[in-house]
Design a protein around this motif. Structure first.
Motif, PDB file in Angstrom:
ATOM      1  N   ALA A 230      -7.188  -2.317  -1.915  1.00  0.00           N
ATOM      2  CA  ALA A 230      -7.625  -1.514  -3.058  1.00  0.00           C
ATOM      3  C   ALA A 230      -8.670  -0.478  -2.663  1.00  0.00           C
ATOM      4  O   ALA A 230      -8.706   0.625  -3.222  1.00  0.00           O
ATOM      5  CB  ALA A 230      -8.166  -2.422  -4.155  1.00  0.00           C
ATOM      6  N   ASN A 231      -9.504  -0.817  -1.694  1.00  0.00           N
ATOM      7  CA  ASN A 231     -10.510   0.139  -1.223  1.00  0.00           C
ATOM      8  C   ASN A 231      -9.861   1.370  -0.599  1.00  0.00           C
ATOM      9  O   ASN A 231     -10.446   2.459  -0.605  1.00  0.00           O
ATOM     10  CB  ASN A 231     -11.444  -0.521  -0.204  1.00  0.00           C
ATOM     11  CG  ASN A 231     -12.442  -1.460  -0.868  1.00  0.00           C
ATOM     12  OD1 ASN A 231     -12.750  -1.314  -2.045  1.00  0.00           O
ATOM     13  ND2 ASN A 231     -12.928  -2.432  -0.114  1.00  0.00           N
TER      14      ASN A 231
ATOM     15  N   ASP B 172      -4.962   1.799 -10.084  1.00  0.00           N
ATOM     16  CA  ASP B 172      -5.642   1.912 -11.383  1.00  0.00           C
ATOM     17  C   ASP B 172      -6.222   0.576 -11.820  1.00  0.00           C
ATOM     18  O   ASP B 172      -7.176   0.545 -12.602  1.00  0.00           O
ATOM     19  CB  ASP B 172      -4.663   2.451 -12.427  1.00  0.00           C
ATOM     20  CG  ASP B 172      -4.281   3.892 -12.132  1.00  0.00           C
ATOM     21  OD1 ASP B 172      -5.062   4.796 -12.481  1.00  0.00           O
ATOM     22  OD2 ASP B 172      -3.221   4.110 -11.516  1.00  0.00           O
TER      23      ASP B 172
ATOM     24  N   LYS C 111      -6.728   2.677  -3.834  1.00  0.00           N
ATOM     25  CA  LYS C 111      -7.315   2.945  -5.155  1.00  0.00           C
ATOM     26  C   LYS C 111      -6.308   2.825  -6.307  1.00  0.00           C
ATOM     27  O   LYS C 111      -6.018   3.784  -7.010  1.00  0.00           O
ATOM     28  CB  LYS C 111      -7.924   4.357  -5.178  1.00  0.00           C
ATOM     29  CG  LYS C 111      -8.989   4.612  -4.109  1.00  0.00           C
ATOM     30  CD  LYS C 111     -10.263   3.828  -4.378  1.00  0.00           C
ATOM     31  CE  LYS C 111     -11.444   4.302  -3.547  1.00  0.00           C
ATOM     32  NZ  LYS C 111     -11.259   4.071  -2.101  1.00  0.00           N
TER      33      LYS C 111
ATOM     34  N   ASP D 242      -8.940  -6.701  -1.939  1.00  0.00           N
ATOM     35  CA  ASP D 242     -10.082  -5.789  -1.835  1.00  0.00           C
ATOM     36  C   ASP D 242      -9.900  -4.794  -0.693  1.00  0.00           C
ATOM     37  O   ASP D 242     -10.214  -3.607  -0.840  1.00  0.00           O
ATOM     38  CB  ASP D 242     -11.376  -6.588  -1.629  1.00  0.00           C
ATOM     39  CG  ASP D 242     -11.797  -7.352  -2.880  1.00  0.00           C
ATOM     40  OD1 ASP D 242     -11.258  -7.051  -3.967  1.00  0.00           O
ATOM     41  OD2 ASP D 242     -12.661  -8.242  -2.762  1.00  0.00           O
TER      42      ASP D 242
ATOM     43  N   CYS E 138       0.831  -1.211   0.000  1.00  0.00           N
ATOM     44  CA  CYS E 138       0.000   0.000   0.000  1.00  0.00           C
ATOM     45  C   CYS E 138       0.860   1.253   0.000  1.00  0.00           C
ATOM     46  O   CYS E 138       0.559   2.230  -0.714  1.00  0.00           O
ATOM     47  CB  CYS E 138      -0.921  -0.005   1.210  1.00  0.00           C
ATOM     48  SG  CYS E 138      -2.234  -1.249   1.129  1.00  0.00           S
TER      49      CYS E 138
ATOM     50  N   ARG F 169       1.038   4.327  -2.986  1.00  0.00           N
ATOM     51  CA  ARG F 169       0.898   5.774  -2.730  1.00  0.00           C
ATOM     52  C   ARG F 169       2.183   6.536  -3.036  1.00  0.00           C
ATOM     53  O   ARG F 169       2.145   7.655  -3.561  1.00  0.00           O
ATOM     54  CB  ARG F 169       0.453   5.991  -1.287  1.00  0.00           C
ATOM     55  CG  ARG F 169      -1.019   5.637  -1.106  1.00  0.00           C
ATOM     56  CD  ARG F 169      -1.598   6.173   0.152  1.00  0.00           C
ATOM     57  NE  ARG F 169      -3.061   6.071   0.110  1.00  0.00           N
ATOM     58  CZ  ARG F 169      -3.827   6.042   1.179  1.00  0.00           C
ATOM     59  NH1 ARG F 169      -3.287   6.135   2.384  1.00  0.00           N
ATOM     60  NH2 ARG F 169      -5.135   5.958   1.064  1.00  0.00           N
TER      61      ARG F 169
END
Length: 346
Positions: free
Chosen positions: A207-208, A213, A211, A204, A179, A183
């Motif tokens: 990704a939530n 691509d 975000k 999931d 993560c 970023r």
């Protein structure tokens, strides 16, 4: 005081210990946040060759100075600070060449020195010698500051892989480091960032928050084919393997564009350290395979600044905040993949 201390593989205890005092050249802090990572889980289960028990664990440390030892200048009680984890010697051939991440004399908090899963701890003179005690910027919480250490490691890797404007970046592994890589790549101007993960649940959850691509579940589709589709057959400019997986490293080579850069960020298990590499792909596509090992004191300072400016938000990645007495429980949460980042707040 209370601490979480490693005694032997499978034997980690929440127990009492004498409260330490700052000696000459040292600083004593009240630990306010010490985040957990996968390494803590590995240590709790298997130990580590640099750890001679008993040892207080924890290396992603932020807190407040409560006492300053003789000879320490520039610091005072009440200062909010973040502590580096990996401590270079500052004197060897690598350090004097500015390559502190590969110092052969490196020692570490929570390994050679008592760590941050404690109410109080002493920052050793070795940290202060290399400017490894960092002032937490205004507006940055202790919990956010504790995440600066893993972010610093990601920063080192992305510097080495030259992540920059217009790159298509693939991050394999959706844990906290994955993560942070997503970023950080965005903050460096990457055109698109794709996240790959075996576990649908973990993918999931990550990704939530971050975000990407595209979120690619490697248990459901071929990640190489998916990356090639997303890039019109070209492949990705940078692939970062933020997972301890030989298969991920092999796949990274397969999905790289011409002159692609591949960062082997996650180390492999000691009993399975080798992979199969298609050397002709490396040769004809002019690929670059780059290792990444930890961070320097300067990387930690830069990471704190990235958090402070909002370039790399981390607060929402801290999904669990637990008291010190639940630190051992936190290791299980991390191991089961039920969280992004778990921080312990003594």
């Amino acid at each position: 005081m209370k601490v979480v201390r490693f005694h032997a593989p499978g034997d980690v205890r929440f127990e009492d210990a004498p409260e330490p005092e700052a000696g000459a050249g040292e600083v004593k802090i009240r630990v306010r946040s010490c985040s957990t990572c996968g390494t803590d889980v590995k240590i709790s289960k298997f130990g580590h060759h640099h750890i001679h028990p008993p040892r207080v664990m924890g290396h992603e440390i932020a807190g407040e100075i409560v006492a300053v030892g003789d000879g320490v200048e520039g610091w005072t009680a009440g200062d909010r600070v973040q502590v580096i984890a990996a401590i270079p010697c500052g004197e060897c051939a690598e350090c004097t060449r500015g390559r502190m991440t590969i110092c052969p004399n490196q020692v570490s908090m929570g390994y050679h020195f008592e760590g941050g899963f404690a109410q109080f701890m002493v920052v050793p003179k070795e940290v202060l010698k290399v400017d490894g005690l960092n002032r937490i910027p205004d507006g940055v919480s202790f919990a956010e500051a504790s995440v600066a250490e893993p972010l610093a490691c990601a920063l080192n890797a992305q510097n080495l892989a030259r992540v920059g404007e217009g790159d298509d970046v693939v991050v394999i592994g959706s844990g906290p480091i994955g993560c942070l890589h997503v970023r950080l790549a965005r903050s460096r101007g990457a055109a698109r960032v794709f996240l790959v993960e075996l576990s649908r649940q973990r993918l999931d959850m990550a990704a939530n928050l971050v975000k990407p691509d595209a979120a690619i579940c490697a248990a459901e589709v071929d990640p190489i084919e998916e990356v090639l589709k997303l890039t019109d057959g070209r492949g990705a400019d940078v692939i970062i393997t933020a997972a301890a997986s030989g298969k991920a490293q092999e796949q990274a080579i397969q999905m790289a564009a011409r002159q692609g850069r591949i960062s082997f960020f996650g180390g492999l298990p000691k009993d399975q350290p080798t992979i199969t590499c298609d050397s002709n792909l490396v040769h004809y596509r002019e690929l670059m395979i780059i290792g990444a090992n930890g961070s320097s004191p300067a990387h930690n300072k830069q990471a704190l600044e990235l958090v402070a400016t909002g370039a790399v938000p981390v607060a929402d990645l801290i999904t669990h905040r637990l008291p010190l007495e639940q630190a051992i429980e936190a290791f299980g949460i991390v191991e089961r993949g039920e969280a992004i980042k778990v921080t312990i707040e003594p």
